[in-house]
Design an enzyme around this catalytic site. Structure first.
Site, PDB file in Angstrom:
ATOM      1  CG  ASP A  86      -1.774   1.012   1.332  1.00 45.50           C
ATOM      2  OD1 ASP A  86      -2.770   1.214   0.365  1.00 45.50           O
ATOM      3  OD2 ASP A  86      -1.965   1.815   2.326  1.00 45.50           O
ATOM      4  CD  GLU A 126      -2.009   2.593  -3.597  1.00 46.91           C
ATOM      5  OE1 GLU A 126      -3.314   3.222  -3.714  1.00 46.91           O
ATOM      6  OE2 GLU A 126      -1.796   2.428  -2.402  1.00 46.91           O
ATOM      7  CG  ASP A 160      -7.909   3.066  -3.282  1.00 44.30           C
ATOM      8  OD1 ASP A 160      -8.629   3.222  -2.365  1.00 44.30           O
ATOM      9  OD2 ASP A 160      -6.650   2.423  -3.249  1.00 44.30           O
ATOM     10  NE  ARG A 170     -13.342   0.572  -0.659  1.00 44.75           N
ATOM     11  CZ  ARG A 170     -12.471   1.442   0.076  1.00 44.75           C
ATOM     12  NH1 ARG A 170     -12.737   1.114   1.648  1.00 44.75           N
ATOM     13  NH2 ARG A 170     -11.378   1.896  -0.301  1.00 44.75           N
TER      14      ARG A 170
END
Length: 620
Positions: free
Chosen positions: A342, A371, A445, A516
């Site tokens: 991340d 990422e 995201d 989500r």
């Protein structure tokens, strides 16, 4: 148009794209004879050098009556990011050749430099990932085993309305708690392995699974424990083992730039029996964090107070994560095959170096994926250029440049821009990275793929607007067509396509948390699901997608055609972003080629391509 140099042509630069350190290459410029050139130079500089080198080029040969070729053999001894241009002398003075875009050079007094990425000679990326398909799962929302959850913390809300929206409205203090759970678990994922196998999936990327107090679990509370709602360490080991039997590997999400404030390390609310950094300056975790004034004034990730930042260079923290008995190696021993890091661009070089060493020492063929939203070959952070892709840090990155190029092209942008964006990455990244890029078009995201392609923009729109807007029936049907086109491009570019769970089922939604929602088991869009299965078979049955070279054959008038080739096999992809069908003329090489998707009509060297669609042809 006269072009003195083009970095994408091998007679100008003998090795296309990135170069391995210690690998000699030839640079060659072409000048008109009537320039009366008396000398030429390569002007090249590596990021760490104080001054560029000026290296004399040699007169090479005459080409016909009109051209002179000048060349230089260059050997980059060290990995790094190199920039270069050319100079040449004439009786009228010194002129320069700079990068004018898309590899081509132009004579100018000033301009952009060319980039050349040079990577470590020992750099290798995992072979098992090449040619595969990644499937990204947000664990709480994918599938529940149906087993009753035990020892559920009192501050978690368990929901049974799987078709409902995640809670998103802030409380009276403006806080969104993210404490509602739909019961997805590791055993539920295990139950769906045959389904994932039917899609051709070879790798599952799991969003965070470690103990945390939020449903997204990016506020890690304990790196050494599986969150109780997801299961146990034994459940994880069994998932990895059963997935392995299906030819599927598991990679984990590592969140190491911050922890949760409600964690064993920070322990702001005293939930844990450890002494956290918030509780005492004598805590063994105190030096992990950046306190301005202890205990309440501390640096947090993007100012979010529940996410206190850690000092990633702290030796104790580095050892905890990357040591012989550290977090990274523990979960590889338990069955994981790699990590996605991340916010990798917020992790310093010292941490990334140590992390790669630990992971590769434990399991040589494991993957380290970062990422990074921009071009990772020349990304700058921490006040300098980063070296993610030079062989000692990341194997791969989440490929946002490809994702943006695909979505923009399918929606409305020109073929020329698409080609430019794709080939810039192809040229800048080492081939070994290209072959394992995580090619997504949606993630946790971003907007759902079908919404990004067919919906209104949500730029500058808040969550209230996003919660009230979904695709109309007409927009949804158009979205299916656009998603078919986009996914066919995604599955055929260099790298590994990544499906965000439910995109193949037709799920829609704007940004977090509306992207989500729970997977709609029993209500999937069967047309899309079968389409993804078909794409999976195309990849599985054609080895050009393992490491085949890409060549863009044309990019104009809303249509892009590119090939993927090995020495033995070849595939041609034609993508038409126009709102009307076209007929594309192919060379004799593709005469009567096989249409792998069955959605076009091939007549000798004529290919009918529908509006907003992609054709995949195999050379017979």
């Amino acid at each position: 148009m006269y072009i003195p140099y083009n970095s994408r042509y091998e007679y100008h630069k003998s090795i296309f794209g990135a170069v391995e350190e210690g690998q000699s290459l030839v640079f060659r410029i072409i000048l008109p004879r009537d320039f009366c050139c008396t000398a030429a130079r390569l002007v090249i500089k590596e990021e760490s050098w104080e001054e560029p080198w000026q290296i004399d080029m040699l007169w090479d040969c005459m080409q016909g009556d009109g051209e002179e070729w000048w060349r230089i053999d260059f050997l980059p001894k060290f990995s790094g990011l190199y920039e270069y241009h050319f100079e040449y002398d004439t009786p009228w003075g010194t002129s320069r050749i700079f990068h004018a875009g898309d590899g081509a050079g132009a004579i100018s007094d000033s301009g952009d430099e060319w980039q050349m990425t040079v990577y470590d000679e020992a750099f290798e990326t995992p072979q098992w990932l090449k040619g595969g398909i990644i499937y990204q799962i947000f664990p709480d929302r994918f599938n529940s085993s149906g087993e009753e959850k035990q020892n559920v913390p009192a501050d978690r809300v368990m929901r049974t309305d799987r078709d409902g929206d995640p809670y998103w409205k802030p409380d009276k203090n403006g806080r969104v708690w993210n404490n509602d759970y739909f019961g997805g678990d590791l055993k539920g994922i295990e139950q769906k392995l045959p389904y994932l196998k039917s899609l051709g999936v070879t790798c599952i990327y799991l969003n965070p699974i470690f103990e945390a107090q939020s449903n997204h679990r990016y506020d890690t509370a304990d790196y050494t424990k599986i969150d109780s709602l997801l299961g146990t360490e034994e459940d994880f080991r069994r998932l990895c083992a059963e997935a392995g039997k299906q030819g599927i590997k598991i990679i984990l999400d590592g969140v190491f730039s911050h922890t949760g404030n409600d964690s064993k390390y920070f322990n702001q609310y005293g939930r844990y029996d450890t002494v956290g950094a918030y509780q005492s300056k004598n805590s063994k975790y105190f030096n992990w964090y950046k306190f301005n004034e202890w205990p309440d004034d501390y640096t947090s990730w993007w100012g979010i107070k529940i996410l206190p930042e850690v000092i990633e260079e702290n030796p104790d923290f580095v050892e905890y994560i990357t040591g012989k008995n550290g977090v990274a190696r523990k979960w590889l021993r338990a069955g994981a095959s790699g990590w996605r890091l991340d916010v990798a661009d917020e992790l310093p070089d010292e941490f990334l170096d140590a992390f790669r060493c630990a992971v590769k020492a434990e399991k040589k063929d494991s993957v380290v994926l970062g990422e990074v939203w921009e071009d990772a070959s020349n990304k700058a952070s921490y006040g300098s250029r980063r070296r993610y892709l030079q062989g000692r840090q990341l194997d791969s990155v989440m490929n946002y440049p490809f994702a943006d190029a695909i979505i923009d092209f399918v929606r409305s942008s020109g073929a020329e821009l698409f080609s430019s964006r794709i080939m810039t990455i192809v040229e800048n990244y080492p081939k070994k990275v290209l072959d394992v890029l995580m090619n997504h078009i949606a993630t946790h995201d971003t907007m759902r793929a079908i919404t990004a392609l067919a919906g209104e923009s949500c730029a500058y729109r808040d969550r209230y607007w996003q919660s009230e807007h979904s695709l109309s029936d007409e927009e949804y049907q158009n979205g299916i067509r656009l998603l078919k086109m986009a996914s066919a491009i995604q599955f055929t570019l260099p790298g590994v396509p990544s499906i965000y769970y439910g995109d193949e089922a037709g799920m829609q939604g704007y940004k977090d948390p509306f992207n989500r929602r729970c997977f709609p088991w029993g209500n999937e869009n069967k047309e899309l699901t079968e389409w993804y299965r078909k794409l999976g078979k195309v990849r599985t049955q054609n080895n050009v997608f393992v490491d085949g070279k890409i060549d863009i054959l044309s990019a104009a008038a809303g249509c892009v055609a590119y090939s993927r080739k090995t020495e033995q096999n070849a595939i041609l992809i034609i993508a038409n972003s126009n709102a009307h069908p076209i007929t594309y003329y192919v060379s004799d090489e593709w005469n009567n080629a096989e249409d792998l998707l069955g959605n076009s009509f091939v007549r000798g060297t004529l290919v009918d391509v529908g509006a907003k669609s992609t054709v995949i042809l195999k050379r017979m």
